[in-house]
Design a protein around this motif. Structure first.
Motif, mmCIF file in Angstrom:
data_model
loop_
_atom_site.group_PDB
_atom_site.id
_atom_site.type_symbol
_atom_site.label_atom_id
_atom_site.label_comp_id
_atom_site.label_asym_id
_atom_site.label_seq_id
_atom_site.Cartn_x
_atom_site.Cartn_y
_atom_site.Cartn_z
ATOM 1 N N ILE A 10 0.814 -1.218 0.000
ATOM 2 C CA ILE A 10 0.000 0.000 0.000
ATOM 3 C C ILE A 10 0.847 1.267 0.000
ATOM 4 N N ARG A 11 2.126 1.142 0.326
ATOM 5 C CA ARG A 11 2.990 2.314 0.319
ATOM 6 C C ARG A 11 4.448 1.866 0.304
ATOM 7 N N ASN A 12 5.312 2.701 -0.285
ATOM 8 C CA ASN A 12 6.759 2.476 -0.297
ATOM 9 C C ASN A 12 7.442 3.601 0.458
ATOM 10 N N PHE A 13 8.568 3.274 1.092
ATOM 11 C CA PHE A 13 9.309 4.258 1.883
ATOM 12 C C PHE A 13 10.797 4.152 1.600
ATOM 13 N N PHE A 47 15.841 2.074 -9.269
ATOM 14 C CA PHE A 47 14.590 1.370 -9.473
ATOM 15 C C PHE A 47 13.442 2.340 -9.693
ATOM 16 N N SER A 48 12.373 1.821 -10.201
ATOM 17 C CA SER A 48 11.149 2.606 -10.348
ATOM 18 C C SER A 48 10.645 3.028 -8.975
ATOM 19 N N SER A 49 10.054 4.207 -8.894
ATOM 20 C CA SER A 49 9.507 4.658 -7.612
ATOM 21 C C SER A 49 8.355 3.783 -7.152
ATOM 22 N N LYS A 50 7.777 2.994 -8.078
ATOM 23 C CA LYS A 50 6.679 2.093 -7.713
ATOM 24 C C LYS A 50 7.186 0.836 -7.013
ATOM 25 N N THR A 51 8.458 0.476 -7.201
ATOM 26 C CA THR A 51 8.958 -0.777 -6.637
ATOM 27 C C THR A 51 10.106 -0.586 -5.658
ATOM 28 N N ALA A 52 10.706 0.599 -5.626
ATOM 29 C CA ALA A 52 11.879 0.817 -4.793
ATOM 30 C C ALA A 52 11.521 0.955 -3.322
ATOM 31 N N GLY A 53 12.510 0.708 -2.485
ATOM 32 C CA GLY A 53 12.392 0.996 -1.067
ATOM 33 C C GLY A 53 11.683 -0.053 -0.239
ATOM 34 N N ILE A 54 11.330 0.362 0.937
ATOM 35 C CA ILE A 54 10.676 -0.492 1.927
ATOM 36 C C ILE A 54 9.186 -0.508 1.620
ATOM 37 N N LYS A 55 8.618 -1.685 1.591
ATOM 38 C CA LYS A 55 7.206 -1.838 1.236
ATOM 39 C C LYS A 55 6.371 -2.128 2.482
ATOM 40 N N LEU A 56 5.264 -1.419 2.618
ATOM 41 C CA LEU A 56 4.297 -1.653 3.681
ATOM 42 C C LEU A 56 3.168 -2.483 3.089
ATOM 43 N N LEU A 57 2.945 -3.665 3.661
ATOM 44 C CA LEU A 57 1.933 -4.581 3.147
ATOM 45 C C LEU A 57 0.860 -4.849 4.190
ATOM 46 N N VAL A 58 -0.368 -4.971 3.714
ATOM 47 C CA VAL A 58 -1.491 -5.384 4.557
ATOM 48 C C VAL A 58 -2.277 -6.438 3.799
ATOM 49 N N MET A 59 -3.150 -7.136 4.510
ATOM 50 C CA MET A 59 -4.014 -8.104 3.849
ATOM 51 C C MET A 59 -4.962 -7.365 2.916
ATOM 52 N N GLU A 60 -5.270 -7.996 1.792
ATOM 53 C CA GLU A 60 -6.114 -7.363 0.784
ATOM 54 C C GLU A 60 -7.438 -6.868 1.362
ATOM 55 N N THR A 79 -3.331 6.936 -2.015
ATOM 56 C CA THR A 79 -2.337 6.026 -2.571
ATOM 57 C C THR A 79 -2.944 4.655 -2.771
ATOM 58 N N GLU A 80 -3.967 4.573 -3.605
ATOM 59 C CA GLU A 80 -4.588 3.284 -3.854
ATOM 60 C C GLU A 80 -3.622 2.393 -4.600
ATOM 61 N N PRO A 81 -3.612 1.093 -4.302
ATOM 62 C CA PRO A 81 -2.668 0.193 -4.958
ATOM 63 C C PRO A 81 -2.976 0.039 -6.441
ATOM 64 N N THR A 82 -1.936 -0.204 -7.210
ATOM 65 C CA THR A 82 -2.116 -0.482 -8.625
ATOM 66 C C THR A 82 -2.537 -1.933 -8.787
ATOM 67 N N GLU A 83 -2.792 -2.347 -10.019
ATOM 68 C CA GLU A 83 -3.207 -3.723 -10.262
ATOM 69 C C GLU A 83 -2.191 -4.726 -9.741
ATOM 70 N N SER A 84 -0.898 -4.398 -9.837
ATOM 71 C CA SER A 84 0.128 -5.317 -9.369
ATOM 72 C C SER A 84 0.292 -5.261 -7.860
ATOM 73 N N GLY A 85 -0.343 -4.265 -7.210
ATOM 74 C CA GLY A 85 -0.236 -4.123 -5.766
ATOM 75 C C GLY A 85 0.910 -3.231 -5.343
ATOM 76 N N ASP A 86 1.757 -2.804 -6.303
ATOM 77 C CA ASP A 86 2.874 -1.923 -5.970
ATOM 78 C C ASP A 86 2.425 -0.489 -6.105
ATOM 79 N N ASP A 87 2.651 0.292 -5.076
ATOM 80 C CA ASP A 87 2.267 1.686 -5.116
ATOM 81 C C ASP A 87 3.028 2.454 -4.063
ATOM 82 N N GLN A 88 2.972 3.732 -4.209
ATOM 83 C CA GLN A 88 3.585 4.597 -3.204
ATOM 84 C C GLN A 88 2.567 5.519 -2.645
#
Length: 88
Positions: A10-13, A47-60, A79-88
């Motif tokens: 749901i977010r990258n840091f 890396f792309s800003s969509k995939t770089a860094g620390i990822k915060l994940l939650v259950m769908e 910051t709604e997730p994209t189809e792949s679930g990667d977002d910032q």
């Protein structure tokens, strides 16, 4: 894996302290969350800003509630997730 157990980014840091703080904030509000790539030290500029860094994940099943909490907490833009679930 069922939808309720599927994890979504749901977010990258780039800052580990902010990532840890917001993970704890979600958990204090009843949303289990994990951090991925916390010790990943490559420069995020490679890396792309969509995939770089620390990822915060939650259950769908918790994505909407988590985004609402995060957005209301710090006033950041949606910051709604994209189809792949990667977002910032």
């Amino acid at each position: 894996m069922t939808k309720e157990h599927k994890l979504k980014v749901i977010r990258n840091f780039s800052d580990p302290l902010t990532a840890q703080f917001l993970r704890a904030f979600l958990e204090e509000n009843g949303i289990p969350a994990i951090l991925k790539d916390l010790n990943f030290n490559f420069p995020s500029a490679l890396f792309s800003s969509k995939t770089a860094g620390i990822k915060l994940l939650v259950m769908e099943k918790d994505v909407d509630k988590a985004l609402l909490l995060l957005n209301s907490n710090n006033g950041e833009q949606d910051t709604e997730p994209t189809e792949s679930g990667d977002d910032q």
